[in-house]
Design a protein around this motif. Structure first.
Motif, PDB file in Angstrom:
ATOM      1  N   CYS A  33       0.846  -1.195   0.000  1.00 13.89           N
ATOM      2  CA  CYS A  33       0.000   0.000   0.000  1.00 13.89           C
ATOM      3  C   CYS A  33       0.878   1.239   0.000  1.00 13.89           C
ATOM      4  O   CYS A  33       1.843   1.336   0.773  1.00 13.89           O
ATOM      5  CB  CYS A  33      -0.902  -0.018   1.229  1.00 13.89           C
ATOM      6  N   THR A  34       0.570   2.189  -0.842  1.00 11.36           N
ATOM      7  CA  THR A  34       1.395   3.400  -0.947  1.00 11.36           C
ATOM      8  C   THR A  34       1.256   4.300   0.273  1.00 11.36           C
ATOM      9  O   THR A  34       2.076   5.203   0.462  1.00 11.36           O
ATOM     10  CB  THR A  34       1.016   4.198  -2.204  1.00 11.36           C
ATOM     11  N   ARG A  35       0.249   4.061   1.129  1.00 13.69           N
ATOM     12  CA  ARG A  35       0.062   4.909   2.315  1.00 13.69           C
ATOM     13  C   ARG A  35       0.611   4.256   3.577  1.00 13.69           C
ATOM     14  O   ARG A  35       1.416   4.837   4.295  1.00 13.69           O
ATOM     15  CB  ARG A  35      -1.421   5.228   2.511  1.00 13.69           C
ATOM     16  N   CYS A  36       0.211   3.025   3.881  1.00  9.76           N
ATOM     17  CA  CYS A  36       0.654   2.372   5.114  1.00  9.76           C
ATOM     18  C   CYS A  36       1.772   1.369   4.876  1.00  9.76           C
ATOM     19  O   CYS A  36       2.338   0.834   5.831  1.00  9.76           O
ATOM     20  CB  CYS A  36      -0.520   1.687   5.800  1.00  9.76           C
ATOM     21  N   GLU A  37       2.083   1.045   3.607  1.00 10.81           N
ATOM     22  CA  GLU A  37       3.168   0.148   3.207  1.00 10.81           C
ATOM     23  C   GLU A  37       2.930  -1.300   3.609  1.00 10.81           C
ATOM     24  O   GLU A  37       3.851  -2.114   3.608  1.00 10.81           O
ATOM     25  CB  GLU A  37       4.508   0.630   3.788  1.00 10.81           C
ATOM     26  N   PHE A  52      -1.047   1.590  -5.547  1.00 10.83           N
ATOM     27  CA  PHE A  52      -2.243   0.933  -5.020  1.00 10.83           C
ATOM     28  C   PHE A  52      -2.362   1.197  -3.525  1.00 10.83           C
ATOM     29  O   PHE A  52      -1.355   1.422  -2.843  1.00 10.83           O
ATOM     30  CB  PHE A  52      -2.188  -0.579  -5.268  1.00 10.83           C
ATOM     31  N   GLN A  53      -3.612   1.147  -3.029  1.00 11.96           N
ATOM     32  CA  GLN A  53      -3.862   1.327  -1.609  1.00 11.96           C
ATOM     33  C   GLN A  53      -4.680   0.159  -1.080  1.00 11.96           C
ATOM     34  O   GLN A  53      -5.397  -0.512  -1.833  1.00 11.96           O
ATOM     35  CB  GLN A  53      -4.599   2.638  -1.340  1.00 11.96           C
ATOM     36  N   CYS A  54      -4.581  -0.077   0.240  1.00 17.69           N
ATOM     37  CA  CYS A  54      -5.367  -1.133   0.874  1.00 17.69           C
ATOM     38  C   CYS A  54      -6.773  -0.613   1.167  1.00 17.69           C
ATOM     39  O   CYS A  54      -7.001   0.597   1.217  1.00 17.69           O
ATOM     40  CB  CYS A  54      -4.686  -1.602   2.159  1.00 17.69           C
ATOM     41  N   PRO A  55      -7.740  -1.494   1.385  1.00 19.91           N
ATOM     42  CA  PRO A  55      -9.118  -1.053   1.636  1.00 19.91           C
ATOM     43  C   PRO A  55      -9.251  -0.128   2.843  1.00 19.91           C
ATOM     44  O   PRO A  55     -10.054   0.806   2.828  1.00 19.91           O
ATOM     45  CB  PRO A  55      -9.864  -2.370   1.867  1.00 19.91           C
ATOM     46  N   GLU A  56      -8.503  -0.364   3.935  1.00 14.84           N
ATOM     47  CA  GLU A  56      -8.598   0.485   5.116  1.00 14.84           C
ATOM     48  C   GLU A  56      -8.154   1.905   4.821  1.00 14.84           C
ATOM     49  O   GLU A  56      -8.796   2.881   5.254  1.00 14.84           O
ATOM     50  CB  GLU A  56      -7.758  -0.102   6.267  1.00 14.84           C
ATOM     51  N   CYS A  57      -7.053   2.070   4.102  1.00 16.98           N
ATOM     52  CA  CYS A  57      -6.575   3.413   3.787  1.00 16.98           C
ATOM     53  C   CYS A  57      -7.547   4.142   2.862  1.00 16.98           C
ATOM     54  O   CYS A  57      -7.759   5.351   2.987  1.00 16.98           O
ATOM     55  CB  CYS A  57      -5.182   3.350   3.166  1.00 16.98           C
ATOM     56  N   VAL A  58      -8.149   3.398   1.935  1.00 19.89           N
ATOM     57  CA  VAL A  58      -9.153   4.009   1.060  1.00 19.89           C
ATOM     58  C   VAL A  58     -10.353   4.455   1.875  1.00 19.89           C
ATOM     59  O   VAL A  58     -10.891   5.554   1.699  1.00 19.89           O
ATOM     60  CB  VAL A  58      -9.585   3.015  -0.039  1.00 19.89           C
ATOM     61  N   GLY A  59     -10.789   3.605   2.837  1.00 18.29           N
ATOM     62  CA  GLY A  59     -11.913   3.972   3.680  1.00 18.29           C
ATOM     63  C   GLY A  59     -11.618   5.176   4.547  1.00 18.29           C
ATOM     64  O   GLY A  59     -12.450   6.064   4.716  1.00 18.29           O
ATOM     65  N   ASP A  60     -10.399   5.246   5.088  1.00 18.04           N
ATOM     66  CA  ASP A  60     -10.014   6.399   5.899  1.00 18.04           C
ATOM     67  C   ASP A  60     -10.011   7.671   5.068  1.00 18.04           C
ATOM     68  O   ASP A  60     -10.402   8.740   5.534  1.00 18.04           O
ATOM     69  CB  ASP A  60      -8.630   6.181   6.512  1.00 18.04           C
ATOM     70  N   GLY A  61      -9.578   7.554   3.832  1.00 17.44           N
ATOM     71  CA  GLY A  61      -9.561   8.731   2.962  1.00 17.44           C
ATOM     72  C   GLY A  61     -10.948   9.229   2.654  1.00 17.44           C
ATOM     73  O   GLY A  61     -11.221  10.437   2.666  1.00 17.44           O
TER      74      GLY A  61
END
Length: 297
Positions: A33-37, A52-61
């Motif tokens: 994930c580009t945000r949390c790695e 790409f991002q993970c589902p949690e980071c997308v949800g937080d965004g």
């Protein structure tokens, strides 16, 4: 799960060298994930502007993104006239049933009928008690003549979409119903000892009042709406067999409800708008109970 814990679990991947997805540890992946790695497999990865991002980071965004609303706080929709068309459809269906299918039964059962205790056989209708109070609402959707339903629905088709687009579907529907009930309860308060009335005119006059409030709030052209109101008031008091009480009650409740919905301060909009609806219901309940004290058993 913490990032460090996810990496530990991922290290148990059967394929040496590649970590396992933080959600599916048995699936090896070379993408993070580009945000949390955290490592993510193709099943979990969500395409982002970069990588790409993970589902949690997308949800937080998404949680931090402000929801788009209409001018007065309603949910923004592509179709701003859906509720208006639905109300027109319901009114037309009820008219067809009352005029051609369930004649005259539906008109007798759904009309805003009331006879006080001083009438022989009374109280009857709304004055008879809570089991007949449904008439206050059903009469708002009941028409017996084609010209009556035609005129009301034409005005609804004209005034409804701009108000619905500005308020949102739920607030617009509340405005319509509260206006209609305001006309019914005021008519019962004034003439509940002997009355019978049908039609959506109370709700329609409420929309006229709301349109005037919206023009004042947006500083738009006020003359057309005022001229339309004056014209309808002249028609109300110059023609026989028109329930002016329902018209004035709907106008007052519609304008007051619209004022609370449209002038609510942005920082407390939800609270003020909710209190506005509750206050309108309380006023109508007070008129109903006062009418029952005057005419009921």
């Amino acid at each position: 799960m913490l990032p460090d814990e996810s990496r530990s679990a991922a290290g148990r991947s059967p394929e040496g060298g590649l970590p396992g997805c933080y959600r599916h540890p048995q699936t090896a992946t070379g993408v993070s994930c580009t945000r949390c790695e955290r490592p993510i497999c193709p099943q979990c990865m969500v395409t982002a502007s970069v990588g790409f991002q993970c589902p949690e980071c997308v949800g937080d965004g998404h949680a931090g993104t402000r929801r788009a609303t209409t001018r007065f706080g309603g949910a923004l929709t592509v179709d701003g006239g859906l509720v208006t068309r639905a109300l027109i459809g319901v009114n037309l269906v009820v008219w067809l049933l009352a005029a051609y299918v369930l004649t005259p039964r539906l008109g007798q059962v759904w009309s805003l009928f009331s006879a006080g205790r001083d009438i022989l056989g009374g109280p009857a209708g709304v004055a008879d008690g809570p089991h007949e109070w449904y008439r206050l609402l059903t009469a708002v959707f009941l028409h017996l003549e084609w010209w009556h339903v035609g005129m009301n629905m034409l005005v609804l088709f004209w005034l409804g979409p701009p108000l619905e687009e500005a308020l949102g579907r739920l607030r617009f529907l509340a405005l319509y119903l509260l206006s209609g009930l305001g006309g019914s309860t005021f008519a019962f308060l004034v003439a509940g000892h002997r009355m019978e009335s049908v039609g959506a005119s109370g709700a329609i006059f409420g929309l006229i009042g709301a349109t005037i409030v919206m023009q004042l709030r947006s500083r738009g052209p006020l003359a057309p709406a005022m001229a339309f109101l004056v014209f309808n008031l002249v028609m109300t008091f110059s023609r026989p067999n028109i329930d002016w009480r329902a018209h004035l009650g709907g106008l007052a409740l519609g304008a007051l409800t619209a004022f609370g919905l449209m002038y609510a301060p942005r920082e407390r909009r939800g609270l003020v708008q909710g209190l506005t609806v509750v206050g309108a219901v309380a006023v109508e309940a007070a008129m109903l109970l006062t009418g029952m004290a005057l005419y009921g058993a």
